[in-house]
Design an enzyme around this catalytic site. Structure first.
Site, PDB file in Angstrom:
ATOM      1  N   GLY A  88      44.747  33.772  40.872  1.00  0.00           N
ATOM      2  CA  GLY A  88      45.340  34.289  39.639  1.00  0.00           C
ATOM      3  C   GLY A  88      45.366  35.803  39.651  1.00  0.00           C
ATOM      4  O   GLY A  88      45.537  36.436  40.707  1.00  0.00           O
ATOM      5  N   SER A  89      45.115  36.382  38.490  1.00  0.00           N
ATOM      6  CA  SER A  89      45.298  37.831  38.329  1.00  0.00           C
ATOM      7  C   SER A  89      44.278  38.654  39.098  1.00  0.00           C
ATOM      8  O   SER A  89      44.473  39.867  39.251  1.00  0.00           O
ATOM      9  CB  SER A  89      45.234  38.185  36.855  1.00  0.00           C
ATOM     10  OG  SER A  89      46.257  37.484  36.164  1.00  0.00           O
ATOM     11  N   THR A  90      43.187  38.039  39.569  1.00  0.00           N
ATOM     12  CA  THR A  90      42.259  38.845  40.364  1.00  0.00           C
ATOM     13  C   THR A  90      42.952  39.346  41.624  1.00  0.00           C
ATOM     14  O   THR A  90      42.571  40.370  42.176  1.00  0.00           O
ATOM     15  CB  THR A  90      41.021  38.027  40.795  1.00  0.00           C
ATOM     16  OG1 THR A  90      41.447  36.866  41.506  1.00  0.00           O
ATOM     17  CG2 THR A  90      40.193  37.600  39.589  1.00  0.00           C
TER      18      THR A  90
END
Lengths: 489, 451
Positions: free
Chosen positions: A218-220
């Site tokens: 995801g956004s990591t």
């Protein structure tokens, strides 16, 4: 008659000579084949009964030890006093199912073979009780491992805590876990039952998820995209300034990449990272950076590479390399925000933060601190080594500051702990079935000295509960850091 | 002969050979005790609690045996008893570590064995007196062989019916039958060897001796073979056949007996292979043990694993795993010996048997009397070939035919019978060392040294 008697003597001697030759065949020529024969459990059984060193944490807790046992087949058994807590690190030492984890990785040290240089067997007859085993001390701490366990509770997920300066792993917890005592049981029936149950159980408890399972990051993953942008010079603190918009539509598709909650966002690197702006990072990866640099950059952070951790069977994190040869802008845009074919282990995500914290360099992650002999002499010590250097010092500093911003006024707001400097990045990976994996990764330490890097993932949270990385994984990370930061390191 | 005898002085009364024997026996006790301690340390890192009594009993038994040999056979060979004691002692240590429950029984049997050794030495004043009872030996031998077939006392175990149960004691009469048959063969051949050496009848192209002289021995041999095949005791059958052949050949000095005997054996073996399932199975396992490594070949495969595990220097006494399989302490004990002591130790055991064979045959060669010669040859061949047959079976040099490893295997009958053999050999050895008295009883038995 004497002639016949003498000939008889010669004949018997010839018979005995044949026996001697046959013995040479079995015990010398064919010995290796026979020892490795799949029907031969003899060596394994003896190995199992040998004295074996302890596995300890750096704060002195015993994780595994051997004790005498009066069993049908075995004279010793392996005991794991911490039960589930370190199962994924120590692994198990099972007659039926072999060795995993540290038990396998450092088997030669534990069984005393590495530095006693195989005491030859004639001596073994004289010293029948071989106690020259190695005790293995790990970099992990029991207090931190327990903090990780308590913080995660009974949710499925993983917590990784490491020292970015050395690569020392301080805590590596995932739930569900298992009890290695049962699998290493000297009662083979009990071991078989435990094995069968563990394999049936939900959530694969036998698998050390923290370094052997991949999830959508995801956004990591935006940290990686940002890092590549900075390192290639295509992104700076001030440029480009991404448009304020609700979604980004890559070329060759009608399917737009929407922002979380349909919000409008845009701006410079610091601004888009703080709010985790999907439209901006999709454009950054797909348009600003491009496939070639994205693929090479992901690799420079450790994706698509074997992780040199000193634990067996670590999983590779993945990034779609086919984007170079078969351009696919929609896929590249999705990959740039950690969706599509991007998958990472919790360890890999922690290493991305570690790179930012450690001046752009990733040290080889490891669990071994040192091996000591039974007498307490240090036999060897793990020397930290650099694995990768995805960022220059300057660009690492930039990303460092950007991550501080995420905690100060971004999606990781609330992670801050007074007196310490904490930078982070959240992640909420859509699984498309109403569930998300929620992430939190970052670094922490006294101001100007990030001593810790971490990654927390909590699996299968319901979108309906408004689950996000900041809400679910953030508090877990904070609890672990609260325990870890005050420790004198 | 007289001239030779006159030049041979009577050995000193101090009996230096007995002192040699005593020294060797003390070494045997030390080696056995050392092995016992090591095996115990290897198993649970503790000194065995009963090491003191064990040592004393072993020492006392062997010292007693030495005292008796001093008195009754002072000039006998000094090697045989210590060699038997060494094999017995090492066997005891191995049996103890394989199955502690058998340890007590085996030590009792060792004591009884040494007792039988002493009794034999005391009772048998002169070996060749035994020749007079040759037909009694034949009857005894055949009777012992038939014993397990009797319904009330016979016991079948592992497919073989070779045990007899009398009250609390079980024994294998076959072990004693072999001694009786060796006595019979020696006595019979003493009478008939010259007749058997003559070829008076023509059978096709070959000349054969008069069947009249041949019949009894052939009968005894055939009967014993038949009985044993019925009892599925292939190892003993092979041993008896070898004994018969060797004694016939040595007595008659006719190699044709060896040729004919080997031919007979080939025929018999082929017949047995075709006729008996259990024979066929043994041969099939020998040819390819990997057909069924967890079933029929389990023992032989595990034995190979054990020996390979031992390698050159061995795993050390008592350090091996506790893998269980049938007959591990009797027929298969050699495999565990080779595991614990390695190629080095296994070779030492084979050398010990070679030394026994050497000593036994030297006694045969030195004996002046034909009966002594034949008996010593027969008894030595029994021990020598029995060791060969079982070790060859365990190491898959030959198909496995279950039989005990003399002195080493667990089993009372085998121990007692083999100690009796050693006693008889010592008796013959002592006599061979005495000056021959002209006109004494020695000349009563027709004696002719072949040219």
């Amino acid at each position: 008659m004497n002639r016949q008697i003498r000939r008889l003597g010669v004949a018997i001697l010839v018979c005995y000579l044949a026996l001697f030759l046959q013995l040479n065949r079995i015990q010398v020529l064919d010995a290796a084949d026979l020892n490795n024969n799949p029907y031969n459990s003899r060596r394994a059984q003896r190995e199992y009964n040998r004295p074996r060193g302890q596995i300890l944490t750096s704060d002195g807790a015993v994780l595994a030890r051997s004790e005498p046992f009066d069993g049908e087949f075995f004279t010793r058994r392996r005991v794991y006093p911490e039960n589930q807590l370190f199962a994924h690190i120590t692994g198990f030492f099972s007659f039926n199912y072999g060795l995993t984890g540290v038990e396998r990785q450092y088997d030669e040290d534990l069984s005393g073979q590495s530095f006693s240089v195989q005491v030859n067997s004639l001596q073994d007859i004289l010293i029948a009780n071989r106690e020259n085993v190695g005790n293995v001390t790990l970099t992990l701490r029991k207090d931190l491992q327990a903090a990780a366990r308590d913080a995660l509770g009974n949710q499925q997920g993983s917590v990784v805590l490491l020292d970015p300066r050395t690569g020392e792993i301080l805590a590596l917890w995932s739930w569900p876990s298992f009890d290695p005592n049962l699998l290493s049981s000297a009662d083979r029936k009990e071991a078989q039952t435990a094995w069968a149950l563990a394999n049936l159980a939900e959530g694969k408890p036998l698998l050390a998820h923290a370094y052997r399972e991949r999830y959508f990051p995801g956004s990591t993953f935006k940290l990686v995209t940002a890092g590549i942008g900075l390192q290639t010079g295509k992104v700076t603190r001030d440029n480009p300034v991404y448009d304020q918009r609700q979604s980004y539509l890559p070329p060759q598709t009608t399917k737009a990449i929407a922002n979380f909650g349909g919000e409008t966002c845009g701006g410079t690197l610091f601004q888009v990272l703080a709010v985790s702006c999907n439209s901006a990072f999709a454009e950054m990866g797909q348009s600003t950076i491009g496939a070639v640099d994205m693929v090479a950059g992901a690799r420079s952070f450790g994706f698509e590479q074997d992780v040199p951790i000193d634990l067996p069977d670590a999983a590779r994190s993945t990034f779609p390399g086919d984007l170079v040869d078969t351009p696919n802008p929609p896929k590249l845009a999705q990959a740039s925000i950690g969706q599509n074919d991007v998958a990472a282990t919790p360890l890999q995500i922690a290493l991305v933060s570690a790179a930012v914290a450690n001046h752009g360099r990733i040290m080889k992650p490891h669990v071994l601190r040192e091996v000591r002999t039974s007498e307490g002499k240090v036999a060897r010590t793990y020397t930290p080594e650099q694995w990768l250097a995805p960022l220059s010092e300057e660009h690492a500093a930039t990303l460092h500051d950007a991550m501080l911003g995420v905690v100060e006024n971004g999606t990781a707001f609330g992670l801050g702990i007074p007196g310490y400097e904490i930078g982070a990045k959240t992640g909420t990976a859509q699984l498309g079935n109403g569930l998300v994996h929620t992430w939190m990764t970052g670094f922490a330490g006294p101001p100007g000295d990030p001593q810790l890097a971490f990654a927390v993932v909590v699996l299968n949270q319901r979108v309906a509960d408004d689950a996000t990385g900041g809400k679910v994984a953030g508090p877990i990370a904070r609890r672990v850091l609260q325990t870890a930061l005050p420790l004198k390191r | 002969m007289a001239a030779r005898a006159a030049r041979r002085p009577r050995l000193a009364p101090a009996a230096p050979r007995r002192n040699t024997e005593l020294g060797l026996l003390v070494m045997v006790v030390l080696i056995t005790a050392g092995a016992y301690v090591l095996a115990s340390l290897g198993q649970d890192a503790n000194m065995p609690p009963n090491i003191g009594p064990f040592l004393l009993v072993l020492l006392a038994l062997l010292l007693l045996a030495n005292l008796v040999t001093r008195r009754v056979v002072p000039d006998a060979d000094p090697m045989l008893l210590p060699l038997a004691g060494l094999l017995n002692g090492l066997g005891y240590v191995l049996i103890t570590r394989l199955d502690e429950r058998l340890a007590g029984k085996q030590s009792a049997w060792s004591a009884i064995g040494i007792g039988a050794f002493i009794v034999t030495l005391v009772v048998v004043k002169r070996a060749r007196d035994l020749a007079a009872y040759r037909y009694l030996w034949m009857l005894a031998g055949l009777g012992l062989l038939v014993l397990p077939m009797l319904p009330a006392i016979g016991v079948e175990r592992g497919g073989s019916r070779i045990w007899v149960k009398a009250g609390p004691i079980e024994f294998q009469p076959g072990e004693f039958a072999k001694v009786a048959l060796a006595l019979f063969f020696a006595g019979y051949l003493l009478d008939k060897r010259e007749l058997l050496a003559m070829r008076t009848r023509r059978l096709g192209p070959v000349m054969i001796p008069d069947p009249k002289h041949f019949a009894p021995i052939l009968l005894a041999w055939g009967a014993s073979l038949l009985v044993m095949i019925r009892q599925r005791d292939l190892g003993s059958s092979l041993l008896f056949f070898t004994l018969f052949l060797v004694m016939l050949w040595v007595a008659t000095e006719r190699p044709s007996y060896l040729v004919i005997g080997t031919g007979l054996f080939a025929g018999g073996a082929t017949f047995a292979y075709r006729a008996f399932d259990h024979v066929q199975k043994r041969v099939d396992i020998w040819r390819d043990p990997w057909q069924d490594p967890l079933g029929d070949s389990y023992q032989i495969v595990q034995a190979a694993f054990a020996m390979a595990d031992g390698g050159i220097a061995g795993t050390g006494l008592g350090s091996s795993g506790r893998i269980d399989f049938p007959a591990k302490e009797s027929d298969f004990i050699f495999a565990f010996l080779a595991q614990d002591l390695g190629l080095v130790g296994a070779t030492a055991i084979i050398v010990a048997f070679a030394l026994i064979v050497g000593a036994g045959l030297r006694i045969a060669v030195r004996s002046e009397h034909t009966f002594d010669k034949l008996l010593a040859t027969g008894l030595t061949a029994l021990v020598g070939f029995q060791a060969f047959i079982i070790v060859a079976g365990v190491t898959r040099l030959l198909p496995l035919t279950g039989i005990t490893l003399p002195f080493v295997s667990y089993g009372g009958s085998s121990l007692v019978a083999n100690y009796v053999i050693i006693a008889l050999l010592l008796r013959i050895s002592h006599e061979a060392s005495q000056p021959v008295v002209r006109g004494g009883r020695a000349t009563v038995v027709a004696e002719r040294v072949p040219a």
